[in-house]
Design an enzyme around this catalytic site. Structure first.
Site, PDB file in Angstrom:
ATOM      1  N   CYS A  63     -29.405 -86.759  58.913  1.00 27.15           N
ATOM      2  CA  CYS A  63     -28.701 -87.129  57.680  1.00 27.15           C
ATOM      3  C   CYS A  63     -28.351 -88.614  57.651  1.00 27.15           C
ATOM      4  CB  CYS A  63     -27.480 -86.216  57.528  1.00 27.15           C
ATOM      5  SG  CYS A  63     -25.975 -86.981  56.962  1.00 27.15           S
ATOM      6  N   GLY A  64     -28.839 -89.305  56.642  1.00 30.16           N
ATOM      7  CA  GLY A  64     -28.662 -90.752  56.550  1.00 30.16           C
ATOM      8  C   GLY A  64     -27.214 -91.186  56.443  1.00 30.16           C
ATOM      9  N   HIS A  65     -26.427 -90.453  55.640  1.00 30.64           N
ATOM     10  CA  HIS A  65     -25.018 -90.809  55.486  1.00 30.64           C
ATOM     11  C   HIS A  65     -24.262 -90.611  56.801  1.00 30.64           C
ATOM     12  CE1 HIS A  65     -25.172 -91.670  51.286  1.00 30.64           C
ATOM     13  NE2 HIS A  65     -25.769 -90.524  51.037  1.00 30.64           N
ATOM     14  N   CYS A  66     -24.715 -89.659  57.613  1.00 31.92           N
ATOM     15  CA  CYS A  66     -24.086 -89.442  58.924  1.00 31.92           C
ATOM     16  C   CYS A  66     -24.371 -90.629  59.841  1.00 31.92           C
ATOM     17  CB  CYS A  66     -24.616 -88.164  59.584  1.00 31.92           C
ATOM     18  SG  CYS A  66     -24.459 -86.680  58.566  1.00 31.92           S
TER      19      CYS A  66
END
Ligand SMILES: *[C@@H]1O[C@H](CO)[C@@H](O)[C@H](O)[C@H]1NC(C)=O
Ligand SMILES: *[C@@H]1O[C@H](CO)[C@@H](O)[C@H](O)[C@H]1NC(C)=O
Ligand SMILES: *[C@@H]1O[C@H](CO)[C@@H](O)[C@H](O)[C@H]1NC(C)=O
Length: 506
Positions: A63-66
């Site tokens: 997950c990019g936001h993670c």
């Protein structure tokens, strides 16, 4: 569930668009942290039970936001380890098979999700704070303190109350009694969503008259500026705060302080009316007329947003709109259907919204233009050609719903090409694909929860999902078995395909 089926709900997608747009998550992925505890199923309960207050991030490695959050979270953990008492930050890889149960227990629906666990995990609260280190630190320091601060002086009020934010104050003749206790229960419940305080004297507050009986006062940076409420039942107060803190019209421009309201707007289950205009040119001529309409429909299941074309680019992309269509009014109903009025004039707003409410406006269905040339083996279908090429074509059609970014779709593409070529001399069989990120799909016909999704429709109208292995042989076999019409014209020569390279990992 893998990434490629994560585009499930429109709301989720919108919030991703917003996060990207609102710059909540700065770039730069970081490495492994040291202060952030890594928890898994084997030690989660034991660790949590030892803490009065612990923060847990549920993440997935893909997950990019993670990834963007990781270095900020680590930095915050490092700062907060020196807090008195220390505040502990932890993380759980919710994608890990063994930890799925934890993710289910905590109702994790997107990544990252951060929860605050109190009393050894007995109380669970949503983390609704910022995602950069300083913001995380400030927010958590406040969360670890009392749910409601006391305002004893003008100075207390000045330092606690941010004029640009919503602030909830209980004014009491004394700090005891049922009203006060209910207020404190409510404060505990809403502490992650609102800044809350109590005081003996309303004269310290920036707005409103002094009062002589218990009063809940909500200060807000919009509409009436403040509202008083005197029913101290917990449910009634909660409802009041929810309603009073929602602007009649949510403004979406480049002013960061408006963005929490924008997030709230997109999180609402109401129908959503969104008017996008160029603020530097036309804000004034539209705002009053639009607000009048919003007031008319207040409490009737429609939320209203007034957006600057500049700020709303994420939304334009999401809905597949063009800036030339502004001033643009779009309504998305609770079922996700969209209604659109491009190049609207201020005087048309009221009547168009009324037509929508009366059921007189036709839904807007997004489609790419029908391609002029379509002579590759796998045919391109768009929403506008779905009837002609698939549903009413009288042919046997295998249709792939895909997304350009989806890795499994890319792996499938050459296989579908081969399938299409093997049917090239059979005019009754069509292999086709539809880019589901830019074409609306009739959800009453096709259930597309992830990419790729494959459907087969026989020439007589029998519709089947294809859930088999994504190999050339299996797909051809499936089509042969389920097609209608004349004898099998397919070449029986088969070529070897390395099945391992196309296994679905979802
Ligand atoms: C929990 O267990 C995992 C491995 O099973 C380990 O990597 C991690 O450090 C442990 N965390 C704590 C806080 O003990
Ligand atoms: C909005 O209007 C201003 C002033 O006319 C113009 O300079 C700007 O390019 C416009 N912005 C958009 C996104 O159309
Ligand atoms: C289709 O027909 C052409 C011309 O007869 C032939 O060359 C080609 O091999 C055929 N394709 C298949 C898959 O049978």
């Amino acid at each position: 569930m893998g990434m490629e089926s994560s585009a499930r709900s429109g709301i989720l997608v919108v919030s991703f668009v917003l996060l990207a747009f609102l710059n909540i998550s700065p770039a730069a992925a970081g490495g492994e942290g040291e202060k952030v505890l890594t928890l898994d199923r084997s030690n989660f309960t034991e660790t949590v039970s030892k803490h009065d207050f612990i923060v847990v991030e549920f993440y997935a490695p893909w997950c990019g936001h993670c990834k963007a959050l990781a270095p900020e979270y680590e930095k915050a953990a490092s700062t907060l380890s020196n807090h008195e008492p220390p505040i502990v930050l932890a993380k759980v890889d919710a994608n890990e098979e063994a930890n799925r149960e934890l993710a289910t227990e905590f109702e994790i629906q997107g990544f990252p999700t951060i929860k605050i666990l109190r009393n050894g995990g007995k109380n669970i609260q949503e983390y609704n704070g910022p995602r950069e280190a300083d913001g995380i630190v400030d927010y958590l320091k406040k969360q670890v303190g009392p749910a409601s601060a006391e305002i004893k002086s003008q100075e207390d009020a000045n330092s606690l109350i941010d004029e640009k934010k919503i602030f909830v104050v209980g004014v009491f003749p004394k700090f005891s009694g049922e009203e006060f206790e209910n207020f404190m229960t409510l404060a505990e419940k809403l502490r992650s969503d609102y800044d809350i305080a109590h005081t003996l004297d309303a004269k310290f507050l920036p707005r409103g008259e002094p009062v002589d009986k218990p009063t809940l006062r909500l200060l807000k940076p919009f509409d009436e500026q403040f509202v008083d409420f005197q029913d101290f039942k917990v449910d009634a107060m909660e409802k009041f705060i929810e309603e009073a803190s929602t602007p009649v019209v949510t403004v979406w421009d480049n002013d960061q302080s408006n963005h929490p309201y924008v997030n709230k707007f997109f999180g609402s289950s109401n129908a959503k009316a969104m008017l996008f205009v160029n603020f530097s040119k036309e804000q004034d001529s539209f705002e009053t007329k639009y607000k009048d309409v919003a007031i008319l429909y207040k409490g009737k299941g429609i939320s209203f947003l007034f957006g600057d074309v500049d700020a709303g680019q994420g939304a334009f992309q999401y809905f597949g709109l063009q800036e030339e269509q502004a001033p643009l009014l779009i309504i998305q109903n609770a079922e996700g259907q969209k209604y659109l009025k491009a190049n609207i004039e201020p005087s048309q707003i009221a009547s168009w919204v009324k037509d929508y409410v009366d059921g007189l406006v036709k839904p807007f269905i997004r489609s790419e233009p029908i391609p002029e040339v379509n002579n590759e083996p796998v045919k391109v279908v768009v929403t506008d050609s779905l009837q002609d090429m698939v549903l009413n074509s009288g042919k046997n059609v295998l249709l792939e719903f895909y997304a350009p970014w989806c890795g499994h779709c890319k792996k499938l593409a050459p296989i579908l090409d081969e399938v299409a070529i093997s049917f090239e001399n059979d005019s009754d069989v069509v292999i086709a694909k539809l880019d589901a990120t830019v074409n609306d799909i009739p959800s009453e016909t096709f259930d597309v929860q992830g990419y790729p999704t494959l459907y087969f429709r026989s020439s007589s109208g029998n519709l089947l999902p294809y859930d088999g292995e994504r190999t050339k042989e299996d797909i051809i076999e499936f089509i042969r078995k389920n097609r209608d019409g004349h004898a099998d014209l397919v070449s029986t020569e088969s070529e070897s395909v390395n099945a391992d390279s196309v296994k679905d990992e979802l």
